[in-house]
Design a protein around this motif. Sequence first.
Motif, short mmCIF file in Angstrom:
data_model
loop_
_atom_site.label_atom_id
_atom_site.label_comp_id
_atom_site.label_asym_id
_atom_site.label_seq_id
_atom_site.Cartn_x
_atom_site.Cartn_y
_atom_site.Cartn_z
N TYR A 215 39.76 10.11 -62.84
CA TYR A 215 38.91 9.42 -61.87
C TYR A 215 37.70 10.25 -61.50
O TYR A 215 36.67 9.72 -61.09
CB TYR A 215 39.73 8.98 -60.64
CG TYR A 215 40.66 7.86 -61.03
CD1 TYR A 215 40.19 6.55 -61.03
CD2 TYR A 215 41.93 8.10 -61.48
CE1 TYR A 215 41.00 5.52 -61.47
CE2 TYR A 215 42.75 7.08 -61.92
CZ TYR A 215 42.27 5.79 -61.91
OH TYR A 215 43.07 4.79 -62.36
N ASP B 76 54.65 0.25 -72.50
CA ASP B 76 54.25 1.60 -72.88
C ASP B 76 55.20 2.19 -73.93
O ASP B 76 54.83 3.10 -74.67
CB ASP B 76 54.19 2.50 -71.65
CG ASP B 76 53.51 3.85 -71.94
OD1 ASP B 76 52.44 3.84 -72.58
OD2 ASP B 76 54.06 4.89 -71.55
N HIS C 272 52.81 4.06 -76.18
CA HIS C 272 52.64 5.47 -75.82
C HIS C 272 52.38 6.33 -77.05
O HIS C 272 53.02 6.16 -78.09
CB HIS C 272 53.90 5.97 -75.10
CG HIS C 272 53.85 7.43 -74.78
ND1 HIS C 272 53.00 7.94 -73.83
CD2 HIS C 272 54.51 8.49 -75.30
CE1 HIS C 272 53.16 9.25 -73.77
NE2 HIS C 272 54.06 9.61 -74.65
N HIS D 270 42.12 3.11 -75.34
CA HIS D 270 42.02 2.87 -73.89
C HIS D 270 41.09 3.87 -73.23
O HIS D 270 40.12 3.52 -72.58
CB HIS D 270 43.40 2.93 -73.23
CG HIS D 270 43.39 3.35 -71.79
ND1 HIS D 270 42.80 2.58 -70.80
CD2 HIS D 270 43.86 4.46 -71.16
CE1 HIS D 270 42.94 3.21 -69.64
NE2 HIS D 270 43.55 4.35 -69.84
C1 HEA Z 1 37.76 7.72 -66.95
C2 HEA Z 1 38.94 7.83 -67.26
C3 HEA Z 1 40.08 6.86 -67.06
C4 HEA Z 1 40.19 5.77 -66.24
C5 HEA Z 1 39.19 5.20 -65.27
C6 HEA Z 1 41.50 5.22 -66.49
C7 HEA Z 1 42.00 4.10 -65.84
C8 HEA Z 1 43.30 3.64 -65.96
N1 HEA Z 1 44.26 4.17 -66.79
FE1 HEA Z 1 44.02 5.66 -68.15
N2 HEA Z 1 43.86 7.33 -69.28
C9 HEA Z 1 42.77 8.14 -69.38
C10 HEA Z 1 41.58 7.99 -68.72
C11 HEA Z 1 41.32 6.98 -67.78
N3 HEA Z 1 42.15 5.98 -67.42
C12 HEA Z 1 43.01 9.20 -70.32
C13 HEA Z 1 42.03 10.31 -70.69
C14 HEA Z 1 44.32 9.01 -70.80
C15 HEA Z 1 45.08 9.76 -71.89
C16 HEA Z 1 45.37 11.15 -71.71
C17 HEA Z 1 46.11 11.69 -72.90
O1 HEA Z 1 47.29 11.33 -73.06
O2 HEA Z 1 45.51 12.47 -73.66
C18 HEA Z 1 44.82 7.84 -70.10
C19 HEA Z 1 46.10 7.37 -70.29
C20 HEA Z 1 46.66 6.38 -69.49
C21 HEA Z 1 48.05 6.10 -69.44
C22 HEA Z 1 49.16 6.83 -70.22
C23 HEA Z 1 49.40 6.15 -71.50
C24 HEA Z 1 50.36 6.85 -72.37
O3 HEA Z 1 50.17 8.04 -72.66
O4 HEA Z 1 51.31 6.19 -72.77
C25 HEA Z 1 48.21 5.06 -68.57
C26 HEA Z 1 49.50 4.46 -68.19
O5 HEA Z 1 49.66 3.94 -67.16
C27 HEA Z 1 46.89 4.71 -68.06
C28 HEA Z 1 46.63 3.70 -67.15
C29 HEA Z 1 45.39 3.46 -66.57
C30 HEA Z 1 45.15 2.40 -65.59
C31 HEA Z 1 46.15 1.38 -65.12
C32 HEA Z 1 43.84 2.53 -65.21
C33 HEA Z 1 43.16 1.67 -64.16
O6 HEA Z 1 42.56 2.48 -63.19
C34 HEA Z 1 42.16 0.77 -64.76
C35 HEA Z 1 41.72 -0.30 -63.78
C36 HEA Z 1 40.57 -1.10 -64.28
C37 HEA Z 1 40.62 -2.40 -64.61
C38 HEA Z 1 41.85 -3.21 -64.48
C39 HEA Z 1 39.39 -3.03 -65.16
C40 HEA Z 1 38.91 -4.15 -64.31
C41 HEA Z 1 37.59 -4.63 -64.79
C42 HEA Z 1 37.22 -5.89 -64.81
C43 HEA Z 1 38.09 -6.96 -64.32
C44 HEA Z 1 35.85 -6.18 -65.23
C45 HEA Z 1 35.72 -6.91 -66.48
C46 HEA Z 1 34.26 -7.14 -66.60
C47 HEA Z 1 33.64 -7.82 -67.56
C48 HEA Z 1 34.32 -8.34 -68.75
C49 HEA Z 1 32.19 -8.07 -67.43
N4 HEA Z 1 45.96 5.52 -68.65
#
Ligand code: HEA
Lengths: 204, 580, 269, 98
Positions: free
Chosen positions: B279, B398, B402, B410
């Motif tokens: 974040y 997941d 995963h 993603h």
């Molecule tokens: C900037 C970085 C960032 C952000 C913001 C997020 C946001 C989120 N991430 Fe992610 N995530 C990472 C970076 C990020 N992640 C990274 C780096 C990893 C991997 C690390 C590694 O293993 O090496 C990871 C991995 C990761 C995992 C682990 C997966 C795994 O290893 O099995 C999970 C599981 O819950 C997850 C969930 C989420 C969720 C629920 C959000 C939520 O916050 C998202 C919420 C947003 C929305 C729901 C979008 C809504 C938007 C709209 C509705 C607009 C649409 C518009 C138009 C079409 C015009 N992320």
Amino acid sequence: MSTTVIPYTTEIRPDTGVNNVKLGIWLFLASEIMLFGSLFAGYILLRTGNPEFGAGSGALSVPMATLNTVVLITSSVTMVLAWAAAMEQNFAKFRLYMGCTVMAGAVFLVVKGFEYSAKFEHHLYPSHSTFMAIYFTFTGLHALHVIVGMGYNAYLWIPGSKMFHSNPQQFANRVEASGLFWHFVDLVWIFLFPILYLLPDAAS
Amino acid sequence: MGESHAHHEKPGLLASWFSVDHKVIGIQYAVTALLFLFFGFTLMMLMRWQLAFPGEALPFGGLLGDSRMPGGIMLPEFYNQLGAMHGTIMVFLGVVPLAVGGFGNFVVPLQIGAPDMAFPRLNMMSYHLYFWGGVVMLSSFFVPGGSAQSGWTSYPPLSNIAGSGQTWWVFGMLFLIMSSLLGAINFIVTIVQLRAPGMTFWRLPFFVWAQFVTSFLLLLAFPAMQAAGVMQLMDRLAGTSFFMPEGLIVSGQAIANTGGGSPILWQHLFWFLAHPEVYVLILPALGIVGEVVANNTRKPLYGYKALVYSVLFVGFMSFIVWAHHMFITGMGTMMSAFFQTTTMIISIPSVVILTCLLLSLWGASIRFNTAMMFALAFIPMFGIGGLTGLPLGLASSDIHLHDTYYVIGHFHYVVAPGTIFALFAGVYYWYPKATGRYLSEKLGRIHFWPSLIFINGIFFPMLIQGLHGVQRRLFDGGQIYAHAQEVLHLNKVMSFSAWGLAIAQIPFIINFFMSLKGGAKAPDNAWQATTLEWLAPSPPPHGNFATVPTVYHGPYEYSVPGMEEDFLPQYVAGNVSSEA
Amino acid sequence: MDRPLGLPEIASAHGAELDHATLLVHGLMFVMFVGWGLLFLYMLWKFRASRHPTAVYEGLKSKSSTYAEWAVIASEAILLVGFSIPLWSQRVDDFPAPSESTEVRVVGEQFAWNVHYPGPDGIFGRTDIGMVDAISNPLGLDRKDPSAADDVTTINQLHLPVDKPAIIHISSKDVIHSFMLNEFRVKQDAMPGMTIPLWFIPTVTTAEMRANRGQEDANYEIACAQLCGIGHYRMRGFVTIHDQSGFDAWMASEQALLAEDEGGDDFWD
Amino acid sequence: MAHTLGEKPNIRPYIMVFVALMTLTLITVAVSYLHLPTMEAIALALLIATVKASLVACYFMHLMTERKLILWTLLLSAVFFFFVLVIPTMTAGNPITL
Ligand code: HEA
Ligand code: HEA
Ligand code: CUA
Ligand SMILES: [Cu+2]
């Protein structure tokens, strides 16, 4: 030549009620809380998962640690008295109390040194057991904090004390900030003391 | 009485190297970070060669040495080094320093009407710690055995038994953590204490709010990694076993260690940092997009308060979702339910933020300049990235996804066409403030469109591969696995897109350097904007403002009814119906 | 569609439910993306400066975005409470009785999967890390232990009977690996120092799968999903699903091999 | 805080806190020689440590009279401190078992 004046370095900002240094040092302490919190988390996790956790804990010296606790608490009170003296504008008293604080820090480190070398003599190194690993890591990191705090206090005590006369308010602020750090170091020790020295014994 | 800093502004590199001016430091940060981004990208392009043409010699690749690419053919250990370092460099040396160190430093004091950061010398120290942390990281490529190669996550025991490059990695991380901590303290104090008269919290530009919350994340999440780093150093250098259980047998040899440690402990501490960290990557980006969108829609942001509350809430929640990276480590129902629930909860404010940004377009008068194009592209791109987070956040789906390329897809959607695009938008938007000249719009278009196309060409196929089950971190791109065969050809698509993306950056680099001298001159308020940074001269002098500005109203008073101009700057008094 | 979203074919009893949940989430994502996306494109067209030169200060007044957000919240809650949590619980809480299952130990190492069957007596023999030999005895099995006498070990070959629950105890000798069976929708990290059970019911035999795919030499594979060092990419094993009689025959042949080795003696000592 | 330069702060509380801290140190050491059952020993030692720490924080560090801004910051880190302390152990205590 241009001059930038940063407001609220010394004086208090009315609507927030603090000056920059005060807020800054507290934020720093907040992050320190998380640092030690994470270490404690490790301690709890490794301890609950492991029946033989205490191995080697009997070798720690409770009397020495008690002595160090007393030393550190004393230094904490002299620290706050040094600040009081700075507020009161009594330079002689400030010198005295700050001197005591710095000395107490030194005593703490010397006792710690004796403790460490006693361990090494018995071939107790961090690699001996999980407990020894935690003991050396925690106390080592804490000692590092003592060194930093002592260093800054020593600076305020002699070379930095010029400011006592030139800018007493700012100087008092610095003493206060340094004190906050020093008390925090004391506070950490207050927890380290029972969990390292008193409790593993109870567990085994 | 205030502490005063007197400087004789000597021209020359040395003087600016030790500058305490937030703008100089901000630019130092930004340029260093851009170079690191470029370097991280280069590492990735090498990897993409191996993924597209496994085992084939890269022309001139042999120059990298026999321990890496003998005869141009990549060794698996080198691939793993590239992967670990690409991740680390992109996150900790590229995006965070650019977003927080660069834009934060340059823009925040200007936007709140402050003469500088609260602790200018500390600010300089943050930069230097960052710089040396980067140097340590890069030097690790040259130690025997090469750099860290256990992934950017550095999971023990693998990282404990890895070569000395890993030690350098930990030291580098400790530098970077220290730098971020000092920076975070500086930002919070600056925002709380140095706001100009009239700049109440509810009048702060959205970007400042984003930086404010980001700073708290840095402040309170990084120490966990600091603790973990110290423990890993002890494990590696002092023979402890914080992260190693007993009875390990590595290549047939029992490891002499005391045991009693837990590999899970590292994962908890790492993700306690690294989830808030993601974040940290996105909040400043959202902040930038907010600024650019407000300016180029010529109307107030939709739901400013909802945006602020959502950002605060996201910040808070980001501390309690971390174990969603650990569902597969053997978690029971209770804890997995907890983390699934918090993960779903945190996605809601993200939806609110995105929706607000999107709905800001309603009733707008949209100016399509390059900054705005990148900001607009950010919205659906982040949408894809964020939405693909949902199946990862549900532990049941997941299981299949995963550690597959779905995860890679993603998060690249959120960081690359997400964050990186937002950062590009920021560069185009604030460049005139920093230099007094515009970047070329024409080159901007040539930068934008190919970038948008190629970046989707890289990352969308990853989602497809992931759904098929192709694992990540595979040296040969999954060649030997039956389940990868159907989607193996996509590796070439992705790699060519990545190289295409590299070519698409050339106009940007040209633009960036040529416009320093040759760009069209920009007035102080280059974009007819409302926030305070546009009051200062471009580039702003030391101390920023001739007199301390006074703030009269909220940050985005565009197209106020009954006014002649379509913008009412914060520093101009005026009648606004919706006073905060 | 045969394989929606390109998900691999399903060969386990729980696979369909898991995929169902995955598809539902993707449905939600699709609706959101297309909904917001269309609105986005419409606004870009409708409110571009050349067509709409003066912006409207108040912007959007409709409350519909709030409703949309509530709809998202509701859908996520349903997915969570109605699907994901129960499915997870089924995976990790509702283990079948060991007596009615095939029990196997799988131990990861750099870079292979060691498979250990308890043999006909149903009891895993004692293992001791002191006895580990990288080649002849990778699991450190103590053949002197009576319950170890009939234990079968293989490397990278997992054999299971169809339609009978399999319970697999996962652990690791060195670093973290991840035991992944793509078609069976199974993934579990192999953590050194811990033994973590998982279970599933294979429903399609290898022979049926070959027939379905029309590939004579196709195999189910064990993949390693967690970075475990330089050989991570080639840490592959194979799964063979037999019908019950085929499995029994395989087990019998392994027992026969064991007896032979016994005769040859000094192999285990 | 309402301290102004030149005024002598009241140091009586500091001395009293000092005495209390010393006493509590002695008590906690003495108790440790009683060899109480593990749970009781841990609870008591941590209780005493918490009291001591609160005294240091409230008086030496002036938290009693500190501004809300700082208290809120600390509250925030206290909350996260709690999470990082408790959740890892809880996940470790909630593993998949047969
Ligand atoms: C900037 C970085 C960032 C952000 C913001 C997020 C946001 C989120 N991430 Fe992610 N995530 C990472 C970076 C990020 N992640 C990274 C780096 C990893 C991997 C690390 C590694 O293993 O090496 C990871 C991995 C990761 C995992 C682990 C997966 C795994 O290893 O099995 C999970 C599981 O819950 C997850 C969930 C989420 C969720 C629920 C959000 C939520 O916050 C998202 C919420 C947003 C929305 C729901 C979008 C809504 C938007 C709209 C509705 C607009 C649409 C518009 C138009 C079409 C015009 N992320
Ligand atoms: C912020 C984070 C970030 C960013 C931006 C990127 C950007 C990119 N990443 Fe990466 N990546 C990670 C973080 C990031 N990555 C992480 C954490 C991992 C996991 C590592 C692990 O497994 O441990 C990973 C892993 C990873 C993999 C998987 C490797 C594997 O599993 O084996 C791949 C595969 O293709 C990949 C590709 C790319 C590509 C093509 C880009 C491109 O989008 C790059 C685009 C970059 C730019 C567009 C910048 C250009 C810069 C300039 C033009 C500067 C100009 C300079 C001046 C003007 C001075 N990344
Ligand atoms: Cu074993 Cu990857
Ligand atoms: Cu996360």
